[in-house]
Design a protein around this motif. Structure first.
Motif, PDB file in Angstrom:
ATOM      1  N   MET A 111       0.767  -1.233   0.218  1.00  0.00           N
ATOM      2  CA  MET A 111       0.280  -0.083  -0.456  1.00  0.00           C
ATOM      3  C   MET A 111       1.288   1.311   0.224  1.00  0.00           C
ATOM      4  O   MET A 111       1.730   1.743   0.580  1.00  0.00           O
ATOM      5  CB  MET A 111      -0.653  -0.062   1.424  1.00  0.00           C
TER       6      MET A 111
ATOM      7  N   LEU B  60       1.168   5.126   0.380  1.00  0.00           N
ATOM      8  CA  LEU B  60       0.303   6.984   0.140  1.00  0.00           C
ATOM      9  C   LEU B  60       1.507   7.755   0.982  1.00  0.00           C
ATOM     10  O   LEU B  60       1.508   7.495   2.228  1.00  0.00           O
ATOM     11  CB  LEU B  60      -0.909   7.018   1.834  1.00  0.00           C
TER      12      LEU B  60
ATOM     13  N   GLN C 102      -1.446  -8.811  -2.042  1.00  0.00           N
ATOM     14  CA  GLN C 102      -0.596  -8.832  -2.812  1.00  0.00           C
ATOM     15  C   GLN C 102      -0.845 -10.475  -2.690  1.00  0.00           C
ATOM     16  O   GLN C 102       0.069 -11.287  -3.398  1.00  0.00           O
ATOM     17  CB  GLN C 102       0.336  -8.415  -1.987  1.00  0.00           C
TER      18      GLN C 102
ATOM     19  N   TRP D  38      -7.465  -7.924   4.189  1.00  0.00           N
ATOM     20  CA  TRP D  38      -7.141  -7.056   3.506  1.00  0.00           C
ATOM     21  C   TRP D  38      -7.700  -6.170   1.972  1.00  0.00           C
ATOM     22  O   TRP D  38      -8.090  -5.182   1.675  1.00  0.00           O
ATOM     23  CB  TRP D  38      -5.595  -7.472   2.397  1.00  0.00           C
TER      24      TRP D  38
ATOM     25  N   LEU E   8     -10.335  -4.179   4.005  1.00  0.00           N
ATOM     26  CA  LEU E   8      -9.670  -3.230   4.274  1.00  0.00           C
ATOM     27  C   LEU E   8      -9.384  -2.230   3.063  1.00  0.00           C
ATOM     28  O   LEU E   8      -9.819  -1.097   3.455  1.00  0.00           O
ATOM     29  CB  LEU E   8      -8.212  -3.051   4.796  1.00  0.00           C
TER      30      LEU E   8
ATOM     31  N   MET F 135       2.196   6.746   4.728  1.00  0.00           N
ATOM     32  CA  MET F 135       1.400   5.484   5.869  1.00  0.00           C
ATOM     33  C   MET F 135       2.555   4.330   4.991  1.00  0.00           C
ATOM     34  O   MET F 135       2.850   4.586   3.923  1.00  0.00           O
ATOM     35  CB  MET F 135       0.832   5.768   4.697  1.00  0.00           C
ATOM     36  N   LYS F 136       2.476   3.369   5.802  1.00  0.00           N
ATOM     37  CA  LYS F 136       3.011   2.090   5.922  1.00  0.00           C
ATOM     38  C   LYS F 136       2.257   0.950   6.828  1.00  0.00           C
ATOM     39  O   LYS F 136       1.314   1.121   6.699  1.00  0.00           O
ATOM     40  CB  LYS F 136       4.305   1.903   6.468  1.00  0.00           C
ATOM     41  N   LEU F 137       2.105   0.060   5.827  1.00  0.00           N
ATOM     42  CA  LEU F 137       1.618  -0.810   5.141  1.00  0.00           C
ATOM     43  C   LEU F 137       1.601  -1.448   4.260  1.00  0.00           C
ATOM     44  O   LEU F 137       1.689  -2.292   3.203  1.00  0.00           O
ATOM     45  CB  LEU F 137      -0.388  -0.590   5.048  1.00  0.00           C
ATOM     46  N   THR F 138       3.022  -2.717   4.659  1.00  0.00           N
ATOM     47  CA  THR F 138       3.376  -3.311   4.075  1.00  0.00           C
ATOM     48  C   THR F 138       3.625  -4.940   4.209  1.00  0.00           C
ATOM     49  O   THR F 138       2.815  -5.265   4.959  1.00  0.00           O
ATOM     50  CB  THR F 138       5.149  -3.271   3.621  1.00  0.00           C
TER      51      THR F 138
ATOM     52  N   ARG G 159       1.469  -7.543   6.868  1.00  0.00           N
ATOM     53  CA  ARG G 159       0.577  -8.956   5.960  1.00  0.00           C
ATOM     54  C   ARG G 159       1.101 -10.044   6.970  1.00  0.00           C
ATOM     55  O   ARG G 159       0.450 -11.040   7.756  1.00  0.00           O
ATOM     56  CB  ARG G 159       0.250  -9.047   5.932  1.00  0.00           C
TER      57      ARG G 159
ATOM     58  N   THR H 253      -0.156   9.575   8.602  1.00  0.00           N
ATOM     59  CA  THR H 253      -0.086  10.091   6.931  1.00  0.00           C
ATOM     60  C   THR H 253      -0.064  11.428   7.455  1.00  0.00           C
ATOM     61  O   THR H 253       0.951  11.839   6.232  1.00  0.00           O
ATOM     62  CB  THR H 253      -1.455  10.547   6.181  1.00  0.00           C
TER      63      THR H 253
ATOM     64  N   PHE I 287     -11.011   0.814  12.037  1.00  0.00           N
ATOM     65  CA  PHE I 287     -10.936   0.450  11.293  1.00  0.00           C
ATOM     66  C   PHE I 287     -10.082  -0.749  11.463  1.00  0.00           C
ATOM     67  O   PHE I 287     -11.044  -2.433  12.243  1.00  0.00           O
ATOM     68  CB  PHE I 287     -10.820   0.250   9.775  1.00  0.00           C
ATOM     69  N   PHE I 288      -8.496  -0.623  11.866  1.00  0.00           N
ATOM     70  CA  PHE I 288      -7.973  -1.391  13.072  1.00  0.00           C
ATOM     71  C   PHE I 288      -8.561  -1.751  14.312  1.00  0.00           C
ATOM     72  O   PHE I 288      -7.925  -2.941  14.708  1.00  0.00           O
ATOM     73  CB  PHE I 288      -6.617  -0.748  12.406  1.00  0.00           C
TER      74      PHE I 288
END
Lengths: 141, 141
Positions: free
Chosen positions: A1, A3, A91, A113, A116, B1-4, B8, B89, B123-124
DNA sequence: TCTAAACTTGACCATTTTAGTCAGGTATGT
DNA sequence: ACATACCTGACTAAAATGGTCAAGTTTAGA
């Protein structure tokens, strides 16, 4: 993701553009000065915004950029997609060696995911450039 | 923003762990094999999960990891925070030269990122490990 | 017509992040 | 004692990020 700054800059620049749009085209130089974003970088960003028909360009002296749509019809989704900020979290699927398909368990978090992604995209689809302009006017005093 | 991938992987590993947790500690080796995640990488991730008191470790033969809380009390926020996946963010405020404070306009998009951040965090915060396990059982048939 | 403002294109690059690997440990049940 | 499994820290290749640089083309206006 992803951003990152690029998406943020794109939004900042477009809000700036929307403000001064009514009279004349707005030059990137002006936006650069007002928003403190590198001119060269802005050019890259606007090149993409133009390809995605979010802005129009007018060349030559006194030229610049103009919105190509009503601010109300420019959603954040459009902007982020244009500058390659993909709100894609899953992914799986892509490779059969990794994630979902590679292992017997079948990617446990796949649904998460997906959910989300929908959640975030909904947020972006419901926010238009116009919302941001209004919002900003209110809080500027 | 990180979501990698790291986030996961952490979630995948914890869901896997939660499944087999009831009887014996689960070794990272098993998780590695089942989920297709590098053992060495898992060790890094679990080191952080442990520091954040999400899991407990049991050393020696037949050792492994065990959840340190009820799956219902482990929210995704906790997991992501533990492995440094910050859902942040806004890059304003920090430096006075860039973003918000540097320019006269006063960062136009500040409110937007605040709002987005809240949206995602909500959400989280509302999703626990237990939700994921249930969700997964349902869809597994 | 000349020129400067402004868009256009594409190559390039330093730094940071990511997604690991590698090489050693240490603890402990059997 | 020894295999299993946790523990720690250094290291790294590849990709992404956030730009810069160079060399144009187009066009309004003096």
């Amino acid at each position: 993701m992803k951003l990152t700054s690029k998406g943020r800059y794109a939004v900042m620049a477009l809000v700036d553009l929307a403000r001064f749009d009514n009279i004349n085209p707005v030059s990137l130089r002006d936006i650069s000065l007002r928003q403190g974003i590198s001119l060269d970088y802005l050019e890259q960003i606007f090149s993409k915004l133009k390809k995605n028909e979010i802005v129009k360009s007018i060349r030559g002296t006194q030229g610049g950029y103009v919105l190509n749509k009503n601010p109300n019809d420019i959603k954040l989704t459009n902007i982020f997609n244009a500058v390659d900020e993909k709100v894609k979290t899953v992914q799986c699927k892509k490779e059969s060696k990794r994630g979902c398909n590679g292992k017997a368990t079948k990617c446990i978090t796949h649904n998460l995911w997906d959910e989300l992604e929908i959640h975030i995209n909904t947020f972006f689809e419901n926010k238009s450039l116009k919302d941001l302009i209004n919002n900003n006017k209110e809080t500027r005093v």
